[in-house]
Motif scaffolding. Structure first.
Motif, PDB file in Angstrom:
ATOM      1  N   ALA A 410      78.063  75.494  -7.573  1.00 45.75           N
ATOM      2  CA  ALA A 410      77.331  76.701  -7.716  1.00 45.75           C
ATOM      3  C   ALA A 410      77.196  77.688  -6.023  1.00 45.75           C
ATOM      4  CB  ALA A 410      75.563  75.510  -7.979  1.00 45.75           C
ATOM      5  N   GLY A 411      76.937  76.433  -4.824  1.00 45.06           N
ATOM      6  CA  GLY A 411      76.900  77.239  -3.178  1.00 45.06           C
ATOM      7  C   GLY A 411      78.091  78.223  -3.597  1.00 45.06           C
ATOM      8  N   LEU A 412      79.631  77.939  -3.785  1.00 40.79           N
ATOM      9  CA  LEU A 412      80.372  78.373  -3.669  1.00 40.79           C
ATOM     10  C   LEU A 412      80.208  79.639  -4.363  1.00 40.79           C
ATOM     11  CD1 LEU A 412      82.831  76.193  -2.748  1.00 40.79           C
ATOM     12  CD2 LEU A 412      82.678  77.644  -0.820  1.00 40.79           C
ATOM     13  N   ILE A 413      80.103  79.104  -5.728  1.00 43.57           N
ATOM     14  CA  ILE A 413      80.437  80.763  -6.205  1.00 43.57           C
ATOM     15  C   ILE A 413      79.643  81.981  -6.597  1.00 43.57           C
ATOM     16  CG2 ILE A 413      79.362  81.124  -9.417  1.00 43.57           C
ATOM     17  CD1 ILE A 413      81.593  78.216  -9.545  1.00 43.57           C
ATOM     18  N   THR A 414      78.021  81.125  -5.633  1.00 46.92           N
ATOM     19  CA  THR A 414      77.472  82.310  -5.333  1.00 46.92           C
ATOM     20  C   THR A 414      77.313  83.372  -4.420  1.00 46.92           C
ATOM     21  OG1 THR A 414      75.605  80.931  -5.665  1.00 46.92           O
ATOM     22  CG2 THR A 414      74.972  82.593  -4.227  1.00 46.92           C
ATOM     23  N   CYS A 415      78.979  82.676  -3.432  1.00 44.15           N
ATOM     24  CA  CYS A 415      79.349  83.672  -2.203  1.00 44.15           C
ATOM     25  C   CYS A 415      80.256  84.112  -3.467  1.00 44.15           C
ATOM     26  CB  CYS A 415      80.176  82.727  -1.718  1.00 44.15           C
ATOM     27  SG  CYS A 415      79.424  81.376   0.015  1.00 44.15           S
ATOM     28  N   GLY A 416      81.004  83.469  -4.225  1.00 42.16           N
ATOM     29  CA  GLY A 416      81.859  85.201  -5.124  1.00 42.16           C
ATOM     30  C   GLY A 416      80.711  86.427  -5.526  1.00 42.16           C
ATOM     31  N   ALA A 417      79.677  85.950  -6.135  1.00 42.26           N
ATOM     32  CA  ALA A 417      78.690  87.063  -6.839  1.00 42.26           C
ATOM     33  C   ALA A 417      78.268  87.466  -5.246  1.00 42.26           C
ATOM     34  CB  ALA A 417      77.612  86.139  -7.582  1.00 42.26           C
ATOM     35  N   ILE A 418      77.334  87.499  -4.159  1.00 42.73           N
ATOM     36  CA  ILE A 418      77.305  88.013  -2.985  1.00 42.73           C
ATOM     37  C   ILE A 418      78.665  89.175  -2.743  1.00 42.73           C
ATOM     38  CG2 ILE A 418      76.388  87.556  -0.553  1.00 42.73           C
ATOM     39  CD1 ILE A 418      75.815  84.643  -0.981  1.00 42.73           C
ATOM     40  N   ASN A 419      79.774  87.856  -2.926  1.00 41.97           N
ATOM     41  CA  ASN A 419      80.676  89.630  -2.489  1.00 41.97           C
ATOM     42  C   ASN A 419      80.600  90.766  -3.680  1.00 41.97           C
ATOM     43  OD1 ASN A 419      83.019  89.610  -0.461  1.00 41.97           O
ATOM     44  ND2 ASN A 419      84.430  89.242  -1.631  1.00 41.97           N
ATOM     45  N   THR A 420      80.016  90.553  -4.727  1.00 38.90           N
ATOM     46  CA  THR A 420      80.135  91.853  -5.216  1.00 38.90           C
ATOM     47  C   THR A 420      78.971  92.614  -4.877  1.00 38.90           C
ATOM     48  OG1 THR A 420      78.736  90.858  -6.766  1.00 38.90           O
ATOM     49  CG2 THR A 420      81.023  90.008  -7.651  1.00 38.90           C
ATOM     50  N   LYS A 421      78.073  92.314  -4.003  1.00 38.32           N
ATOM     51  CA  LYS A 421      76.944  93.000  -3.992  1.00 38.32           C
ATOM     52  C   LYS A 421      76.566  93.748  -5.456  1.00 38.32           C
ATOM     53  CE  LYS A 421      77.637  92.691   1.026  1.00 38.32           C
ATOM     54  NZ  LYS A 421      76.544  91.461   1.164  1.00 38.32           N
ATOM     55  N   ILE A 422      75.977  93.253  -6.323  1.00 38.70           N
ATOM     56  CA  ILE A 422      75.696  93.426  -7.412  1.00 38.70           C
ATOM     57  C   ILE A 422      73.938  92.666  -7.803  1.00 38.70           C
ATOM     58  CG2 ILE A 422      75.657  93.691  -9.570  1.00 38.70           C
ATOM     59  CD1 ILE A 422      78.782  93.476  -9.761  1.00 38.70           C
TER      60      ILE A 422
END
Length: 484
Positions: A410-422
């Motif tokens: 969950a923490g790592l996928i949150t990093c992926g979400a942060i990377n989108t800046k959406i």
């Protein structure tokens, strides 16, 4: 008559302290009572109840009470203190922990209420309470009921010093409450715990790898270009190729090369499953970077169907498999290939995220792949937003089961979400964090995640899509010194 009275007095005088407490304490008048000033803010503290002897002496019991989960964690009593001893004791405790004088009704309801609340979670009071409870009145309707808040938000909140201590209580709590409780490992002082780090029962548990791959994918590869195996297995070509060899390989008929690469990957994936990987694989003379290099090349000539399916099957393998074939270069190899083959296959990637029993890394690499779309094809922003929304909602629902994702994933996928800046993803991420099943040491607390979405700097680097530069970057980052 006087003689009998004398005998009774002698009997009382030589009665053991434990027996006296059980048989006589409740006949004594209740004296002053106290609790520590920080009790309601911290959720843990001391409650002191005293009893007055007719001759002026004082007995008391001290209860260490956890109002959040564990009830009475410890207790002790002392009998027949002189008044000056009692005053010195209270002065000492007041200086050390801070005391507030309270009514007996408050003390009674705090202690017994904490015991009852703990027992709802399957937790019994400390064994010492078997005796010290007799310094209290029985918990009957004769004592006015006062409402105090136990737990956190109505749930049991277990706070422990380490995971070993957690393991002592978690089975009892789960048996009594299912997943309707939370816990946290104490980072600093108990009295300064950060509520953002409160953890759900599943926090810290790891998703068990349960995928069972076929014993072999193909018995033996039948290649259009058999020489590929010899070239790709040379130690000097491990995970990176020189430009000349790359160009020579890519000059082959595209469909023939695609079929060869898929067969090479499938064969060596089956040949090097966990049971066939030696324990000393880091020095295994039979190791070569063939599978990893084939994955990189397949990104150039592969298709969205069979080729993507082969790479997704690679992602279904164990962490041990990844360490053997990719080492620290896994992201730099897999994410570009996944993007090239699957950037138009978001539904297939979502279906992969819904599979149970896979490694944390595999699903993280998928999320990283999707996050690249927002920067390489910004017109597809809504597709990326919808994909992450569905994944985060699925995680929010499934995280407590620890079958599809764990707190690290969950923490790592949150990093992926942060990377989108959406930023539209933030309400969904917040709801996921509220489960308590997200490891805050990876992407940060929710507040830190919220701040990260507004920073200009992105969380992680882009993937390299030019294969020549990709091989050169891999060699620069992971290459070894050539043998003399």
């Amino acid at each position: 008559m006087a003689k009998n009275k004398s005998k009774r007095a002698a009997g009382q005088q030589f009665m053991s302290p434990d027996k006296y407490l059980k048989n006589r304490a409740r006949t004594l008048k209740i004296g002053k009572c106290y609790y520590t000033k920080s009790l309601f803010d911290a959720g843990e503290g001391h409650v002191i109840v005293s009893r007055l002897h007719t001759g002026g002496k004082i007995s008391y019991a001290n209860y260490l009470v956890d109002m959040l989960c564990l009830g009475v964690k410890d207790s002790f009593y002392r009998l027949r203190l002189e008044p000056d001893e009692w005053e010195e004791t209270i002065e000492y405790l007041n200086d050390r922990i801070g005391l507030t004088e309270c009514s007996y009704e408050d003390a009674h309801n705090i202690v017994w209420g904490a015991v009852d609340f703990a027992e709802e979670g399957g937790i019994k009071p400390h064994e010492s309470f078997g005796l010290t409870q007799y310094m209290l009145e029985e918990d009957t309707e004769d004592i006015p009921l006062k409402d105090f808040d136990f737990g956190s938000g109505g749930q049991h909140l277990l706070i422990v010093k380490n995971q070993n201590e957690a393991k002592h209580y978690l089975p009892r709590l789960k048996a009594a409450l299912g997943n309707d409780f939370r816990y946290m490992v104490q980072e600093k002082s108990f009295y300064n715990y950060d509520p953002a780090y409160v953890r759900a029962p599943s926090f810290g548990e790891q998703t068990e790898y349960t995928y069972e791959p076929p014993k072999e994918y193909i018995a033996k590869p039948t290649l259009h270009n058999p020489w590929l195996v010899e070239e790709l297995s040379k130690p000097e070509n491990a995970i990176y190729l020189p430009d000349s060899l790359t160009d020579r390989i890519l000059a082959l008929p595209s469909e023939d090369l695609r079929e060869d690469l898929e067969q090479i990957i499938l064969y060596y994936m089956g040949y090097t499953q966990d049971g066939n990987i030696p324990d000393d694989y880091e020095t295994d003379e039979n190791f070569n970077g063939m599978l990893a290099t084939a994955v990189t090349l397949l990104g150039e000539v592969g298709n969205e169907s069979s080729s993507l399916d082969v790479v997704l099957e690679v992602l279904r393998q164990s962490d041990y498999f990844f360490h053997y074939h990719f080492g620290d270069a896994a992201r730099d190899i897999l994410v570009p290939t996944l993007y090239k083959l699957g950037h138009n296959q978001l539904d297939k990637f979502f279906d992969f995220m819904k599979e149970a029993g896979l490694t944390v890394s595999a699903k993280y690499w998928i999320s990283e792949t999707i996050s690249q779309i927002i920067w390489l094809a910004p017109e597809r922003r809504d597709e990326v937003k919808d994909w992450f929304t569905k994944v985060i909602q699925f995680m929010t629902e499934k995280l407590p089961e620890v079958r599809y994702f764990d707190s690290d994933a969950a923490g790592l996928i949150t990093c992926g979400a942060i990377n989108t800046k959406i930023t539209e993803l933030l309400p969904y991420i917040k709801k996921m964090y509220e489960t308590g099943c997200v490891n805050p040491s990876i992407a940060g607390t929710y507040q830190e995640v919220e701040e990260a979405f507004t920073r200009e700097k992105r969380h992680l680097h882009d993937c390299e899509l030019d294969i020549h530069k990709q091989f050169r970057d891999l060699k620069q980052a992971f290459g070894h010194n050539e043998k003399e």
